[in-house]
Design a protein around this motif. Structure first.
Motif, PDB file in Angstrom:
ATOM      1  N   VAL A   1       4.289 -44.755  77.667  1.00 13.91           N
ATOM      2  CA  VAL A   1       5.526 -44.982  76.824  1.00 13.91           C
ATOM      3  C   VAL A   1       6.162 -45.194  77.530  1.00 13.91           C
ATOM      4  CG1 VAL A   1       6.573 -45.769  74.983  1.00 13.91           C
ATOM      5  CG2 VAL A   1       4.200 -45.385  74.787  1.00 13.91           C
TER       6      VAL A   1
ATOM      7  N   PRO B   1       3.315 -51.433  68.857  1.00 11.03           N
ATOM      8  CA  PRO B   1       1.893 -50.857  69.497  1.00 11.03           C
ATOM      9  C   PRO B   1       1.683 -48.987  69.264  1.00 11.03           C
ATOM     10  CG  PRO B   1       3.739 -51.448  71.074  1.00 11.03           C
ATOM     11  CD  PRO B   1       3.822 -51.210  69.362  1.00 11.03           C
ATOM     12  N   HIS B   2       0.317 -48.970  68.570  1.00 12.33           N
ATOM     13  CA  HIS B   2      -0.164 -47.496  68.378  1.00 12.33           C
ATOM     14  C   HIS B   2      -1.022 -47.246  69.695  1.00 12.33           C
ATOM     15  CE1 HIS B   2       1.881 -48.277  64.329  1.00 12.33           C
ATOM     16  NE2 HIS B   2       1.544 -47.756  64.111  1.00 12.33           N
ATOM     17  N   HIS B   3      -0.682 -45.703  69.842  1.00 12.42           N
ATOM     18  CA  HIS B   3      -2.012 -44.983  70.015  1.00 12.42           C
ATOM     19  C   HIS B   3      -2.507 -44.057  70.105  1.00 12.42           C
ATOM     20  CE1 HIS B   3       0.096 -46.893  74.366  1.00 12.42           C
ATOM     21  NE2 HIS B   3       1.078 -46.165  73.466  1.00 12.42           N
TER      22      HIS B   3
ATOM     23  N   GLU C   1      -3.574 -53.870  60.640  1.00  6.69           N
ATOM     24  CA  GLU C   1      -2.516 -53.687  61.651  1.00  6.69           C
ATOM     25  C   GLU C   1      -1.161 -54.940  61.314  1.00  6.69           C
ATOM     26  OE1 GLU C   1      -1.474 -54.990  66.056  1.00  6.69           O
ATOM     27  OE2 GLU C   1      -3.214 -54.729  65.159  1.00  6.69           O
TER      28      GLU C   1
ATOM     29  N   GLU D   1       7.627 -46.692  70.844  1.00  3.71           N
ATOM     30  CA  GLU D   1       6.222 -46.452  70.492  1.00  3.71           C
ATOM     31  C   GLU D   1       5.506 -45.790  70.039  1.00  3.71           C
ATOM     32  OE1 GLU D   1       3.126 -48.140  73.968  1.00  3.71           O
ATOM     33  OE2 GLU D   1       4.797 -49.291  74.301  1.00  3.71           O
TER      34      GLU D   1
ATOM     35  N   ARG E   1       1.645 -52.509  60.656  1.00  2.00           N
ATOM     36  CA  ARG E   1       2.645 -51.782  61.858  1.00  2.00           C
ATOM     37  C   ARG E   1       3.206 -52.404  62.189  1.00  2.00           C
ATOM     38  NH1 ARG E   1      -3.151 -50.928  65.410  1.00  2.00           N
ATOM     39  NH2 ARG E   1      -3.925 -50.013  63.938  1.00  2.00           N
TER      40      ARG E   1
ATOM     41  N   ASP F   1      -9.020 -47.590  62.410  1.00  4.86           N
ATOM     42  CA  ASP F   1      -7.980 -48.413  62.846  1.00  4.86           C
ATOM     43  C   ASP F   1      -7.530 -49.521  61.726  1.00  4.86           C
ATOM     44  OD1 ASP F   1      -6.553 -48.999  65.159  1.00  4.86           O
ATOM     45  OD2 ASP F   1      -8.216 -50.383  65.811  1.00  4.86           O
TER      46      ASP F   1
END
Length: 302
Positions: free
Chosen positions: A113, A84-86, A77, A61, A80, A72
């Protein structure tokens, strides 16, 4: 707003191992250090693209390490590839996001993660944030984590030309109207997204715009765009100098992945060069780092 050239990749086959060996190698005893991949590089070199490429090939991730990438829309989206992005879309664009804030939030994101049996990939252009995380005063990070540093490198003359083209593309895609939403005559341009390149440079244009005719507005806008290009090139030089300092003065073992040839090509040729020279090469480095696969090629980053 950023222009993304990310292409979703299918998971790449790793060197042949007996069934179950990858899993047993990955879930090592907790006495060993946890492993983290960190992607660095100057602005516009493809750090986000590489992070997504790697995260679709390994159980990983992504943790964003750019203090001005607040929304964002900068990584839509659909671009990507389901990764998952943090620390993206979690920070108010109007707050001053410090290195201390990043260290705290990134540490929590890494714990999350890793608890899911996945690898954190930290990617972004704020090298001072990454340095604060890795070389903390108490050496807690180094005592707990083992890092694989990757740097996407593009020769400066080539990168400067690409920066110019990239800014023009961003303007075509509506950057001016997007930045206009952050304009405030009384704003503090030293805080939050307003200090990001592209926002302060357009301030004079927005202030004067209501009082100018079409020709005057066009001239002033072009001056602002040229200033954005100059400041972006200066930022790229500072980022590269910082990486060289970390590598040469602090002895960080950074794998330099040269993407210069990629930026000299277009279309399918560029994608093929990216896969061979950047994504493919980086995949080999990360596979060796995570699973102790022996590489067939010597790497200058060792």
């Amino acid at each position: 707003m950023l222009v993304s050239f990310t292409l979703c990749k299918q998971t790449m086959s790793l060197p042949h191992k007996p069934p179950g060996e990858l899993k047993s190698n990955f879930f090592r005893p907790r006495l060993e250090k946890e492993k983290v991949v960190i992607i660095m590089g100057a602005t516009g070199t493809g750090k986000s693209r590489l992070s997504i490429d790697l995260a679709t090939r390994f159980p990983a991730e992504i943790i964003n390490s750019d203090g001005t990438r607040h929304n964002d829309q900068e990584d839509p989206e659909e671009e990507r590839c389901g990764v998952p992005h943090h620390l993206l879309g979690e920070i108010s664009p109007y707050t001053d996001f410090t290195a201390t804030d990043f260290v705290d939030m990134a540490s929590h994101a890494m714990d999350s993660v890793l608890s899911g049996g996945r690898v954190p990939i930290i990617a972004g252009g704020w090298n001072s944030y990454i340095e604060a995380l890795v070389d903390d005063e108490d050496f807690q990070f180094r005592s707990r984590y083992k890092c694989c540093f990757l740097c996407v490198h593009v020769a400066m003359p080539v990168l400067h030309q690409c920066v110019s083209e990239r800014v023009d593309k961003m303007v075509e895609m509506g950057m001016v109207d997007e930045v206009r939403t952050f304009f405030d005559a009384n704003a503090n341009y030293a805080v939050g997204i307003r200090k990001a390149i592209g926002v302060p440079e357009l301030d004079r244009y927005f202030r004067a715009e209501p009082y100018l005719d079409k020709q005057q507005r066009g001239k002033l806008l072009q001056e602002a765009i040229q200033e954005i290009k100059r400041n972006t090139c200066k930022l790229a030089c500072r980022q590269l100098e910082k990486i060289h300092r970390l590598r040469n003065k602090k002895n960080w073992k950074i794998h330099m992945v040269d993407a210069t040839e990629v930026f000299g090509r277009r279309g399918k040729d560029a994608d093929e060069a990216w896969e061979k020279l950047v994504a493919g090469h980086s995949t080999e480095i990360v596979a060796e780092f995570l699973y102790n696969f022996s590489s067939q090629k010597s790497d200058p980053g060792h």
